[in-house]
Structures are given as C-alpha cells and as structure tokens.
Write a protein that holds these residues in place. Structure first.
Motif, PDB file in Angstrom:
ATOM      1  N   SER A 169      34.078  52.714  39.858  1.00  0.00           N
ATOM      2  CA  SER A 169      33.491  52.199  41.026  1.00  0.00           C
ATOM      3  C   SER A 169      34.390  51.182  41.216  1.00  0.00           C
ATOM      4  O   SER A 169      34.821  50.316  40.281  1.00  0.00           O
ATOM      5  N   GLY A 170      34.655  50.657  42.498  1.00  0.00           N
ATOM      6  CA  GLY A 170      35.583  49.296  42.854  1.00  0.00           C
ATOM      7  C   GLY A 170      36.766  49.918  43.621  1.00  0.00           C
ATOM      8  O   GLY A 170      37.289  49.054  44.151  1.00  0.00           O
ATOM      9  N   SER A 171      37.164  51.053  43.425  1.00  0.00           N
ATOM     10  CA  SER A 171      38.320  51.458  44.576  1.00  0.00           C
ATOM     11  C   SER A 171      39.497  50.513  44.067  1.00  0.00           C
ATOM     12  O   SER A 171      39.637  50.231  42.804  1.00  0.00           O
ATOM     13  N   ALA A 172      40.122  49.864  45.265  1.00  0.00           N
ATOM     14  CA  ALA A 172      41.500  49.171  44.638  1.00  0.00           C
ATOM     15  C   ALA A 172      41.207  48.076  43.955  1.00  0.00           C
ATOM     16  O   ALA A 172      42.173  47.533  43.360  1.00  0.00           O
ATOM     17  N   TYR A 173      39.904  47.532  44.207  1.00  0.00           N
ATOM     18  CA  TYR A 173      39.662  46.226  43.315  1.00  0.00           C
ATOM     19  C   TYR A 173      39.945  46.729  41.750  1.00  0.00           C
ATOM     20  O   TYR A 173      40.433  45.970  41.019  1.00  0.00           O
ATOM     21  N   THR A 174      39.338  47.831  41.515  1.00  0.00           N
ATOM     22  CA  THR A 174      39.188  48.303  39.808  1.00  0.00           C
ATOM     23  C   THR A 174      40.721  48.535  39.581  1.00  0.00           C
ATOM     24  O   THR A 174      41.285  48.290  38.614  1.00  0.00           O
TER      25      THR A 174
END
Length: 469
Positions: A89-94
């Motif tokens: 989870s978290g998309s581009a943040y991750t």
C-alpha cells in the motif's frame, strides 16, 4: 543522512505480509481494471472535454487526449514495474521510500494527499451539480442555502448533496474492500454502457466540416488542452494503492494499471472526435458537453441517460479517490510519519475504518463548505510530480537493486522512463504560474510538518526498521 535513509525492499515486503494489522486480500485483475476505469472515467469525459475544446484545442482536442494519454502510458509502465515488484500500500509514496529515501517519500506522500484530497472534494462538488440537475428534471429543488459551498452573497452556506454522497461512500468503504469493489464494478458497467450509447447515437450526426479549422489555437492550444484534460487521467495511480489487497499482485497489478489506462484512453479519443464532430467547438464551453451535444441534435432521450452515466461515473471516481487516500494514510502511518490512528485496521472487516471516517469528514468539510475554484488544478501538478518521481525511481532501482524479482519489467529502460519525465514535465510547464506557486506553498507546509512531527516519529529513524544508506 537520516533524511536520505531508504527503506529496504525486503522490509517493505515483510511488513506487507504481516498478520497483525494486515489488509484483506480480496481483489483480482478484473477488479483492478474496473477500479482503474472507475477512477479515470468521470469528470474528465463528462465535464472537461467541452472547456478544453472551446478554450484551448478546438477539434484538435483529440490530440490533447493523445498527448496526455502518452504521458500516462509511459508513467503507467513504470508504475506497473513498481507495483509488481513492491506490492505494498502507498503507491508512489512507498516506491519513493525505497528509491530516494525518507524525505522525498514524505514530500511525495504529502503531494498525494493533495491529489486525492482535493480531487475528492472537487469530484463531490461536481456530483452535487449533476444530482441537482437530475432532481430539477423531476421538479425537485433544494433550498438555496443547501445547494453550494459557503457564499453569503449568493445565499449559499453548505453543499448538502456533496456532503451526503461523501457520507454514503465512506459508509461503503468501511464495509470492506470486496464490497466496495462490487459496487464499483456495477457503476463502471453502467457508465461505460452510457458512453458507448453516446458514441453509437452521436456518430450518425458527425459533420466533418465541424473539424475545420482543426487546430485553431495552434499546438500551444493543444498542449494547454492536454494540461487541462490531464485531470481526466488522474486516478490510474490509485490502482497501485490497492496492491496490498490483491491476491496475486505480481500478475494482476500490471494488468489492472495498463488495461484500465488503455481502455479509458481509447474511449476518450472516440468521445472527443464525435463530440467536436457534432457541435462546433466554439459552442462547447458548457458544464455538460456530452449531454449538450445530444440535445444539440434533438436526441434528448439519450441526453437523459448521459446525465445518469455522469452521476455513476463521478460516483466511482469519488469512491476510488477516497479509497486511495485512506490507503496512503495507512502506509504513512504504519511508517510513523502520521499518527497511529490512520493505520489501525478493523479485525472484522480488515479495513482502516477509523482512517476512512476521518478522510470522509475532511472531504465533506472541504466539498461542503469551501469553494474550490482553481484549487482543482493543483491536483494535476501533484499527479504529474508523482509520475515524474516514479519514472526516475524505476531507473534508480534498476541500478541499486538489479537482483530484485520483477514480475513486470518496463521495456527499453531508461528510454521509456525518460519519455515519461519529458511528457509529464512538458505538461507541468503548460500549467498556469499560479498553480505552480500554490503547489510550492503546499510542499513548504508539508516540509514544516515533517520536521515538526514526521522526522521525530519515523520508525525508520527510531531504528525500528532496518535502513539502507
């Protein structure tokens, strides 16, 4: 150096596979594709097409969609590699946490909060407008004070329909991922059917002379139109926020991201051609261009279906935006960068219920009370910024972690990521200066919050996670 510490891929995968506080794995490739279509087709096709054609591109609107679509396709390939390699989870943040380090991850997470948050509020306001129009067709009207955001001069105080739809979507999201996906799938089928109905009926009324002059505002108009309709494409990245809830993410994530984008781009191109072929572009500066085009050729019965399609379309966009926001908060909270309440998962439903209600309350406040105006443009620049960093991140991880198992690999690296950066960068340049200034102010506010809270509470900086230099 603590600001540049990276979270190892192995730590991310281990964290996502943990039993306690884990999200339910309930989605497949079809669900992800429908989630992507649900996020992409909505306000863009039903609202922005007219404005972009009348004010910027003219009949060359189709080129604007192709330009925006290309930028997204290149970025989507990069997202697909990340999502299949790091299904968390978290998309581009991750992804940026692994590729660039904590400070950049926070900046990108804060950027995505803007994207999802403003988009949710803007979409809810758009839903309210269509819903009130539908009610007006049955001679039902709300008191003026409840029809729009705070504006004492016009006598409006709260946008009640926007608040109500956010409440309904929040209730649905708290019931579980599987239930939310089923609702989204049904709504997507309805709106795609309505768009196909528009194309089938409208193509018989196309007059090629309406496509002349094809590019009345020059290529700069096409570029400005592309920057405007880019809002129509935001949301496919929300598919990657669902990675931790997918049964077979290595296979399903690339399919969901790429398939949804290709389907939506094809529909956008077809709609823009038919729309500008039916109505002269100079007359398309209306709030409901697709329905207007059918009324223009006396096909009012179909125009009514278009309004239904618009409402269902905007509903699914709101669903996916709010879903993406809750999963972003979940990932950032799990890393200690946001308070722990955002990562608490219901044991029964296996969704972050408390976070979902907080997101719903914030979205309701902004959509119900705050006139958004140009603020929605910040969503575009925030999304483009995320696309650029993810594309660069693919190249970096190819060099720093060449041994990683990649179920999907971007072809022609570094060419494709570079093209993504160039196309997205060009669209950023095409946005108004006021939008860029507003975005920088937002990032500055986020930086202050990070140094006051996030840095001190970061689990990586506290040594609770292993880190890479």
């Amino acid at each position: 150096m603590s600001l540049l510490r990276k979270k190892p891929i192995s730590e991310l995968l281990e964290q996502a596979s943990g039993k306690q506080g884990a999200l339910r794995k309930a989605l497949g490739a079809f669900d992800l594709t429908m989630l992507g279509i649900g996020a992409i087709i909505g306000t863009g096709v039903f609202v922005l097409t007219g404005v972009a054609a009348a004010e910027h591109a003219g009949p060359a609107l189709v080129l604007s969609f192709i330009l925006s679509g290309l930028a997204c396709v290149f970025a989507a390939l990069c997202y697909a590699e990340f999502a299949s390699t790091v299904p968390v989870s978290g998309s581009a943040y991750t992804y940026s946490y692994a590729a660039f380090g904590e400070l950049v991850a926070w900046i990108l997470g804060w950027d995505l909060i803007l994207e999802y948050g403003v988009a949710s509020a803007a979409v809810a306001s758009g839903w309210s407008g269509y819903a009130q129009g539908l009610l007006a067709g049955f001679d039902i009207s709300l008191p003026t004070a409840l029809t729009s955001a705070w504006n004492p001069e016009k006598g409006t105080f709260i946008d009640l329909p926007a608040v109500l739809i956010i409440f309904v979507i929040t209730m649905l999201l708290t019931q579980g991922t599987r239930e939310s996906a089923r609702f989204n799938n049904l709504m997507v089928l309805i709106k795609v059917t309505v768009i196909l109905l528009f194309l089938v009926v409208g193509i018989g009324y196309v007059k090629p002379e309406n496509w002349t002059p094809f590019m009345p505002f020059g290529f700069s108009g096409v570029a400005a139109g592309a920057a405007t309709v880019f809002f129509a494409f935001i949301g496919f990245d929300a598919v990657s926020t669902a990675a931790e809830e997918v049964r077979n993410p290595q296979r399903s994530m690339p399919i969901g991201i790429i398939a949804s984008l290709l389907i939506c781009t094809s529909l956008y191109i077809a709609v823009s051609l038919v729309l500008t072929g039916i109505v002269p572009y100079t007359e398309l500066n209306v709030k409901n261009p697709v329905a207007f085009a059918l009324s223009y050729v006396q096909q009012d019965w179909v125009a009514g279906f278009i309004s239904l399609g618009a409402i269902t379309g905007i509903t699914t966009v709101l669903l996916v935006m709010m879903y993406g926001q809750t999963r972003l908060f979940y990932a950032m909270s799990r890393d200690g960068l946001l308070p722990g309440i955002f990562s608490r998962v219901s044991e029964k439903k296996q969704v972050p219920r408390q976070s979902t209600w907080i997101v719903g309350a914030l979205a309701a406040i902004f959509s119900g009370l705050v006139p958004l105006g140009k603020l929605a443009e910040l969503t575009n620049i925030g999304t483009l910024f995320a696309f650029i960093l993810v594309s660069i991140g693919v190249v970096i991880l190819r060099r720093t972690n060449p041994e990683l198992r990649r179920a999907f690999r971007v072809p022609l690296v570094p060419l494709i990521p570079i093209l993504a950066v160039i196309f997205c960068g060009y669209l950023v340049i095409s946005l108004p200066a006021s939008t860029k200034i507003g975005f920088l102010i937002w990032l500055l506010i986020g930086s202050v919050i990070y140094f006051m809270y996030g840095r001190n509470h970061s689990k990586l900086n506290q040594g609770r996670f292993r880190s890479e230099p």
